[in-house]
Design a protein around this motif. Structure first.
Motif, PDB file in Angstrom:
ATOM      1  N   GLY A   8     -28.948   6.585  49.851  1.00  0.00           N
ATOM      2  CA  GLY A   8     -30.093   7.090  50.585  1.00  0.00           C
ATOM      3  C   GLY A   8     -30.407   6.369  51.873  1.00  0.00           C
ATOM      4  N   GLY A   9     -29.692   5.300  52.174  1.00  0.00           N
ATOM      5  CA  GLY A   9     -29.910   4.596  53.424  1.00  0.00           C
ATOM      6  C   GLY A   9     -29.448   5.417  54.607  1.00  0.00           C
ATOM      7  N   GLY A  10     -29.843   4.982  55.791  1.00  0.00           N
ATOM      8  CA  GLY A  10     -29.471   5.687  57.004  1.00  0.00           C
ATOM      9  C   GLY A  10     -30.246   5.181  58.190  1.00  0.00           C
ATOM     10  N   LYS A  11     -30.194   5.939  59.271  1.00  0.00           N
ATOM     11  CA  LYS A  11     -30.861   5.591  60.514  1.00  0.00           C
ATOM     12  C   LYS A  11     -31.989   6.579  60.784  1.00  0.00           C
ATOM     13  CE  LYS A  11     -29.975   4.730  65.408  1.00  0.00           C
ATOM     14  NZ  LYS A  11     -28.956   4.767  66.490  1.00  0.00           N
ATOM     15  N   VAL A  12     -33.182   6.041  61.027  1.00  0.00           N
ATOM     16  CA  VAL A  12     -34.350   6.860  61.337  1.00  0.00           C
ATOM     17  C   VAL A  12     -35.120   6.229  62.481  1.00  0.00           C
ATOM     18  CG1 VAL A  12     -34.575   7.772  58.998  1.00  0.00           C
ATOM     19  CG2 VAL A  12     -35.800   5.691  59.651  1.00  0.00           C
ATOM     20  N   GLN A  13     -35.967   7.024  63.109  1.00  0.00           N
ATOM     21  CA  GLN A  13     -36.851   6.513  64.148  1.00  0.00           C
ATOM     22  C   GLN A  13     -38.108   5.929  63.529  1.00  0.00           C
ATOM     23  OE1 GLN A  13     -37.291   9.969  66.783  1.00  0.00           O
ATOM     24  NE2 GLN A  13     -35.961   8.918  68.247  1.00  0.00           N
ATOM     25  N   SER A  17     -39.255   8.441  57.498  1.00  0.00           N
ATOM     26  CA  SER A  17     -39.198   8.140  56.072  1.00  0.00           C
ATOM     27  C   SER A  17     -37.776   8.196  55.547  1.00  0.00           C
ATOM     28  CB  SER A  17     -40.046   9.135  55.277  1.00  0.00           C
ATOM     29  OG  SER A  17     -41.411   9.064  55.635  1.00  0.00           O
ATOM     30  N   LEU A  18     -37.528   7.405  54.508  1.00  0.00           N
ATOM     31  CA  LEU A  18     -36.285   7.449  53.755  1.00  0.00           C
ATOM     32  C   LEU A  18     -36.607   7.258  52.282  1.00  0.00           C
ATOM     33  CD1 LEU A  18     -33.804   5.243  55.844  1.00  0.00           C
ATOM     34  CD2 LEU A  18     -33.610   7.703  55.447  1.00  0.00           C
ATOM     35  N   ARG A  19     -35.763   7.806  51.423  1.00  0.00           N
ATOM     36  CA  ARG A  19     -35.895   7.611  49.986  1.00  0.00           C
ATOM     37  C   ARG A  19     -34.598   7.033  49.450  1.00  0.00           C
ATOM     38  NH1 ARG A  19     -36.001  11.603  44.918  1.00  0.00           N
ATOM     39  NH2 ARG A  19     -37.607  10.583  43.621  1.00  0.00           N
ATOM     40  N   LEU A  20     -34.661   5.790  48.981  1.00  0.00           N
ATOM     41  CA  LEU A  20     -33.508   5.132  48.398  1.00  0.00           C
ATOM     42  C   LEU A  20     -33.452   5.401  46.904  1.00  0.00           C
ATOM     43  CD1 LEU A  20     -33.653   1.626  50.134  1.00  0.00           C
ATOM     44  CD2 LEU A  20     -32.668   3.772  50.992  1.00  0.00           C
TER      45      LEU A  20
END
Length: 124
Positions: A8-13, A17-20
């Motif tokens: 669920g990781g990644g690149k966001v501004q 939001s992210l959900r691991l």
């Protein structure tokens, strides 16, 4: 033997939001507390959040309180970290860990097994 796999990781501004997710195999998942830690380049690993074996008790580092939410689905042997209002200082490799005990703990030495980590990058 015990395996933990983060996703669920990644690149966001910033502000996103992210959900691991952390999938656990090779053990009795529901009996043990789980935790999330993170490590930025050149920095020491730091505690993020923990959840009890039953899911009834949680605890957060001050830096993420009010923005992150930890949860677990024991039927699926999975623990989650919902990350909202992300900031550039949240950029790090995030690690999932399984504790020796059922009670929540922020102490790294009380965690028996660790995942390989997933990268979270938050751009300004």
């Amino acid at each position: 033997q015990v395996q933990l796999v983060e996703s669920g990781g990644g690149k966001v501004q910033a502000g996103g939001s992210l959900r691991l997710a952390c999938a656990v195999s090779g053990r009795t998942f529901s009996a043990n507390a789980m935790g999330w830690f993170r490590q930025a380049p050149g920095k020491e690993r730091e505690f993020v959040s923990t959840i009890s074996g039953s899911g009834g008790n949680t605890y957060y580092a001050d830096s993420v309180k009010g923005r992150f939410t930890i949860s677990r689905d024991n039927a699926m042997n999975t623990v989650f970290l919902q990350m909202n209002s992300l900031k550039p200082e949240d950029t790090a490799v995030y690690y999932c860990a399984a504790a020796h005990r059922a009670t929540i703990t922020a102490l790294a030495y009380q965690y028996a097994s660790w995942g390989q980590g997933t990268q979270v990058t938050v751009s300004p």
